[in-house]
Each structure stands twice: as C-alpha cells, then as structure tokens.
Design a protein around this motif. Structure first.
Motif, PDB file in Angstrom:
ATOM      1  N   ARG A 237       0.901  -1.141  -0.084  1.00 27.15           N
ATOM      2  CA  ARG A 237      -0.061  -0.095  -0.010  1.00 27.15           C
ATOM      3  C   ARG A 237       0.752   1.211   0.019  1.00 27.15           C
ATOM      4  O   ARG A 237       0.646   2.194  -0.689  1.00 27.15           O
ATOM      5  CB  ARG A 237      -1.028   0.118   1.371  1.00 27.15           C
ATOM      6  CG  ARG A 237      -1.953  -1.086   1.261  1.00 27.15           C
ATOM      7  CD  ARG A 237      -3.035  -0.716   2.072  1.00 27.15           C
ATOM      8  NE  ARG A 237      -2.594  -0.795   3.456  1.00 27.15           N
ATOM      9  CZ  ARG A 237      -2.625  -1.922   4.089  1.00 27.15           C
ATOM     10  NH1 ARG A 237      -3.186  -2.924   3.785  1.00 27.15           N
ATOM     11  NH2 ARG A 237      -2.108  -1.840   5.457  1.00 27.15           N
TER      12      ARG A 237
ATOM     13  N   ASP B  16       1.086   4.429  -2.808  1.00 30.83           N
ATOM     14  CA  ASP B  16       0.866   5.879  -2.341  1.00 30.83           C
ATOM     15  C   ASP B  16       1.794   6.545  -3.105  1.00 30.83           C
ATOM     16  O   ASP B  16       1.612   7.584  -3.415  1.00 30.83           O
ATOM     17  CB  ASP B  16       0.680   5.856  -0.801  1.00 30.83           C
ATOM     18  CG  ASP B  16      -0.430   5.140  -0.211  1.00 30.83           C
ATOM     19  OD1 ASP B  16      -1.663   5.246  -0.996  1.00 30.83           O
ATOM     20  OD2 ASP B  16      -0.455   5.060   1.080  1.00 30.83           O
TER      21      ASP B  16
ATOM     22  N   GLY C 210      -3.468  12.473   3.520  1.00 32.70           N
ATOM     23  CA  GLY C 210      -4.003  11.121   4.047  1.00 32.70           C
ATOM     24  C   GLY C 210      -3.529  10.707   5.518  1.00 32.70           C
ATOM     25  O   GLY C 210      -3.929  10.180   6.227  1.00 32.70           O
ATOM     26  N   TYR C 211      -2.216  10.926   5.642  1.00 27.99           N
ATOM     27  CA  TYR C 211      -1.653  10.850   6.842  1.00 27.99           C
ATOM     28  C   TYR C 211      -2.435  11.714   8.058  1.00 27.99           C
ATOM     29  O   TYR C 211      -2.563  11.074   9.128  1.00 27.99           O
ATOM     30  CB  TYR C 211       0.010  11.193   6.677  1.00 27.99           C
ATOM     31  CG  TYR C 211       0.655  10.985   8.342  1.00 27.99           C
ATOM     32  CD1 TYR C 211       1.049   9.650   8.580  1.00 27.99           C
ATOM     33  CD2 TYR C 211       0.746  12.029   9.300  1.00 27.99           C
ATOM     34  CE1 TYR C 211       1.928   9.660   9.799  1.00 27.99           C
ATOM     35  CE2 TYR C 211       1.161  11.988  10.362  1.00 27.99           C
ATOM     36  CZ  TYR C 211       1.841  10.765  10.759  1.00 27.99           C
ATOM     37  OH  TYR C 211       2.339  10.586  12.107  1.00 27.99           O
TER      38      TYR C 211
ATOM     39  N   PHE D 217      -5.202  13.071   7.965  1.00 26.87           N
ATOM     40  CA  PHE D 217      -6.713  12.284   8.300  1.00 26.87           C
ATOM     41  C   PHE D 217      -6.602  11.219   9.057  1.00 26.87           C
ATOM     42  O   PHE D 217      -7.327  11.096  10.001  1.00 26.87           O
ATOM     43  CB  PHE D 217      -7.468  12.316   6.989  1.00 26.87           C
ATOM     44  CG  PHE D 217      -8.775  11.928   6.978  1.00 26.87           C
ATOM     45  CD1 PHE D 217      -9.621  12.748   7.184  1.00 26.87           C
ATOM     46  CD2 PHE D 217      -9.140  10.760   6.742  1.00 26.87           C
ATOM     47  CE1 PHE D 217     -10.947  12.420   7.512  1.00 26.87           C
ATOM     48  CE2 PHE D 217     -10.532  10.278   7.041  1.00 26.87           C
ATOM     49  CZ  PHE D 217     -11.625  11.223   7.223  1.00 26.87           C
ATOM     50  N   THR D 218      -5.818  10.223   8.642  1.00 30.96           N
ATOM     51  CA  THR D 218      -5.818   8.916   9.375  1.00 30.96           C
ATOM     52  C   THR D 218      -5.352   9.005  10.596  1.00 30.96           C
ATOM     53  O   THR D 218      -5.803   8.153  11.630  1.00 30.96           O
ATOM     54  CB  THR D 218      -5.298   7.844   8.464  1.00 30.96           C
ATOM     55  OG1 THR D 218      -3.732   8.283   8.450  1.00 30.96           O
ATOM     56  CG2 THR D 218      -5.622   7.467   7.133  1.00 30.96           C
ATOM     57  N   HIS D 219      -4.648   9.939  11.011  1.00 31.71           N
ATOM     58  CA  HIS D 219      -4.247   9.974  12.478  1.00 31.71           C
ATOM     59  C   HIS D 219      -4.989  11.008  13.178  1.00 31.71           C
ATOM     60  O   HIS D 219      -4.505  11.234  14.342  1.00 31.71           O
ATOM     61  CB  HIS D 219      -2.631  10.278  12.445  1.00 31.71           C
ATOM     62  CG  HIS D 219      -1.686   9.374  11.779  1.00 31.71           C
ATOM     63  ND1 HIS D 219      -1.631   8.943  10.622  1.00 31.71           N
ATOM     64  CD2 HIS D 219      -0.962   8.435  12.595  1.00 31.71           C
ATOM     65  CE1 HIS D 219      -0.847   7.911  10.615  1.00 31.71           C
ATOM     66  NE2 HIS D 219      -0.386   7.562  11.968  1.00 31.71           N
TER      67      HIS D 219
ATOM     68  N   ARG E  71     -12.723  19.071   8.006  1.00 28.13           N
ATOM     69  CA  ARG E  71     -12.380  17.650   7.986  1.00 28.13           C
ATOM     70  C   ARG E  71     -12.927  17.135   6.785  1.00 28.13           C
ATOM     71  O   ARG E  71     -12.346  16.236   6.148  1.00 28.13           O
ATOM     72  CB  ARG E  71     -13.129  17.180   9.352  1.00 28.13           C
ATOM     73  CG  ARG E  71     -12.918  15.677   9.247  1.00 28.13           C
ATOM     74  CD  ARG E  71     -13.473  14.974  10.521  1.00 28.13           C
ATOM     75  NE  ARG E  71     -12.626  15.363  11.813  1.00 28.13           N
ATOM     76  CZ  ARG E  71     -11.866  14.452  12.462  1.00 28.13           C
ATOM     77  NH1 ARG E  71     -11.846  13.261  11.588  1.00 28.13           N
ATOM     78  NH2 ARG E  71     -11.109  14.765  13.334  1.00 28.13           N
TER      79      ARG E  71
ATOM     80  N   GLU F  44     -10.661  14.925   4.011  1.00 23.14           N
ATOM     81  CA  GLU F  44     -10.893  13.689   3.536  1.00 23.14           C
ATOM     82  C   GLU F  44     -11.016  13.451   2.042  1.00 23.14           C
ATOM     83  O   GLU F  44     -10.534  12.543   1.551  1.00 23.14           O
ATOM     84  CB  GLU F  44     -12.069  13.027   4.353  1.00 23.14           C
ATOM     85  CG  GLU F  44     -12.648  11.592   3.879  1.00 23.14           C
ATOM     86  CD  GLU F  44     -13.832  11.191   4.600  1.00 23.14           C
ATOM     87  OE1 GLU F  44     -13.991  10.249   4.668  1.00 23.14           O
ATOM     88  OE2 GLU F  44     -14.415  12.065   5.226  1.00 23.14           O
TER      89      GLU F  44
ATOM     90  N   ALA G 224      -7.447  13.560   0.717  1.00 24.54           N
ATOM     91  CA  ALA G 224      -6.907  12.030   0.887  1.00 24.54           C
ATOM     92  C   ALA G 224      -7.350  11.280   0.114  1.00 24.54           C
ATOM     93  O   ALA G 224      -6.561  10.313  -0.484  1.00 24.54           O
ATOM     94  CB  ALA G 224      -6.917  11.842   2.517  1.00 24.54           C
ATOM     95  N   ASP G 225      -8.549  11.264  -0.211  1.00 24.45           N
ATOM     96  CA  ASP G 225      -9.443   9.963  -0.987  1.00 24.45           C
ATOM     97  C   ASP G 225      -9.250  10.255  -2.556  1.00 24.45           C
ATOM     98  O   ASP G 225      -9.159   9.389  -3.256  1.00 24.45           O
ATOM     99  CB  ASP G 225     -10.898   9.915  -0.820  1.00 24.45           C
ATOM    100  CG  ASP G 225     -11.180   9.488   0.788  1.00 24.45           C
ATOM    101  OD1 ASP G 225      -9.933   8.853   1.226  1.00 24.45           O
ATOM    102  OD2 ASP G 225     -12.185   9.489   1.456  1.00 24.45           O
TER     103      ASP G 225
END
Length: 219
Positions: free
Chosen positions: A128, A132, A144-145, A147-149, A202, A206, A209-210
């Motif tokens: 993955r 990326d 992405g980093y 948002f996921t954290h 937010r 997102e 990131a997506d």
C-alpha cells in the motif's frame, strides 16, 4: 503476536528478554550490525531509516508502541540489520533473543502460522505504501496521513513525530512538506503550529486524501 503465546512460551521469552529505556535520539542499532535480537516498542516511537552514501537518511518506518520490528531477520543465516534504529523522544523497547524465539518456533506450528500471518499483514502494508508513493500526489500523501491520524472525536491533535521525520517517511523534501501545509492552511483546511494540528475542514481534508491520485512533480 505475544498475546497468543502460551504461559510456558511467554516465560521462555521473558527469561532472555531485556527492557531497554531510550533517550531521545539514542541509536538502538546501526545499518549493517549483526541482527541477533528483535524488538517490541512499549513506549514512545522508534525510527527505522537507511543512510545514503552522502549521509542523507530515508525514513522507512516509525514503529508505534505495541508493535515489533526486525523479527523477520531471524530466518536468515548470519542476518544483519538493513536499517538504522533510533529513538524519537523518550522511548522504551523490549529486546528479544532471536535464536531463542526461533527455537521456540520450531516446536510450535501454531506460532509459526501466527508469525507468518503477521508478516503477511506487514507485506500488504508495504505494498500500500508503494502504491501511495507511485500513484498519489504529495498533497494526497500528507492529507492522508493527517486524516488517518486525527482522532474521530476531535479536530485538534499533536503530531507524534517531528515534521522533518514525517516528510522523509512520506518521501518528501522538508520544503515540499512545508509548501503543502502552507497550501492547506491557505485553503482553510487546517493549521499546524509546532506539533499542534487543528483541522478546520475535515470533509475537505478527507476529500483530498481520497481523491488525489495524480503524481506531484514537486515531490
């Protein structure tokens, strides 16, 4: 992995294990050192990185508490660490004798299968990461980093690792990382002051990131 050990197996591991406190920046091992032990992070974070001939470093992974590293090397003859390991902040690891653990694996098929499943999971994670890096833009990787954290119930949180380490982990130059953060701030998506992150939009974070999937020439 350790949660699935029997009491007898855990006692065997504990007898030869060593608890190692690490101050910020302390080296645990160097690239090329003999790999006779693997590690479990119990507190703080450990940075795994490779050194280029010119002295520059590339961060390969930042290991969080509850995770192990370097265990796959026990299956090699005369293994050597392919990376350097260094503490980020005050940390603590448990050092485990690889040969002792390997002897225990030879006696337990279930434990072998458990370790194989863990390494397969990590392999999928590395694939993955390659996707990326090759398919997503620099802005997408940063978004992405973050948002996921970010915690689900708050728009404010602290970065757990220094920004220059994060930039290297995402395969970005520090100035590129700073430019991306400045752009996200100008767009009203977020603000970062020191290690403090404030997400202002937010949903937009997102979305970035997506949906970002075009290579960024600046990365």
């Amino acid at each position: 992995m350790f949660g699935r050990l029997t009491e007898e197996q855990m006692d065997q591991v504990v007898r030869r294990a060593k608890r190692i406190p690490l101050t910020d920046g302390r080296s645990l091992f160097e690239q090329g050192d003999a790999a006779d032990r693997f590690y479990l992070v119990t507190r703080g974070h450990v940075k795994l990185f490779r050194l280029a001939p010119d002295g520059n470093e590339k961060v390969i992974e930042v290991v969080d508490p509850g995770h192990t590293f370097a265990e796959a090397l026990m299956f090699l003859e005369q293994p050597r660490y392919p990376v350097c390991a260094q503490s980020l902040g005050a940390s603590e690891v448990i050092s485990i004798d690889s040969q002792d653990f390997l002897a225990m694996l030879r006696k337990s098929v279930d434990l072998c299968l458990l370790l194989m499943a863990d390494m397969s999971f990590r392999l999928r994670g590395l694939i993955r990461e390659i996707d990326d890096l090759s398919q997503h833009s620099a802005t997408c990787r940063v978004a992405g980093y973050l948002f996921t954290h970010a915690p689900a119930n708050s728009n404010e949180f602290d970065l757990k690792i220094p920004k220059h380490v994060l930039a290297s982990w995402l395969s970005l130059k520090p100035e590129t990382f700073s430019r991306i953060i400045k752009g996200l701030r100008s767009d009203g998506v977020l603000e970062i002051k020191g290690s403090k992150v404030l997400i202002k939009d937010r949903a937009e974070l997102e979305r970035i990131a997506d949906t970002c999937a075009l290579p960024d020439s600046a990365s």
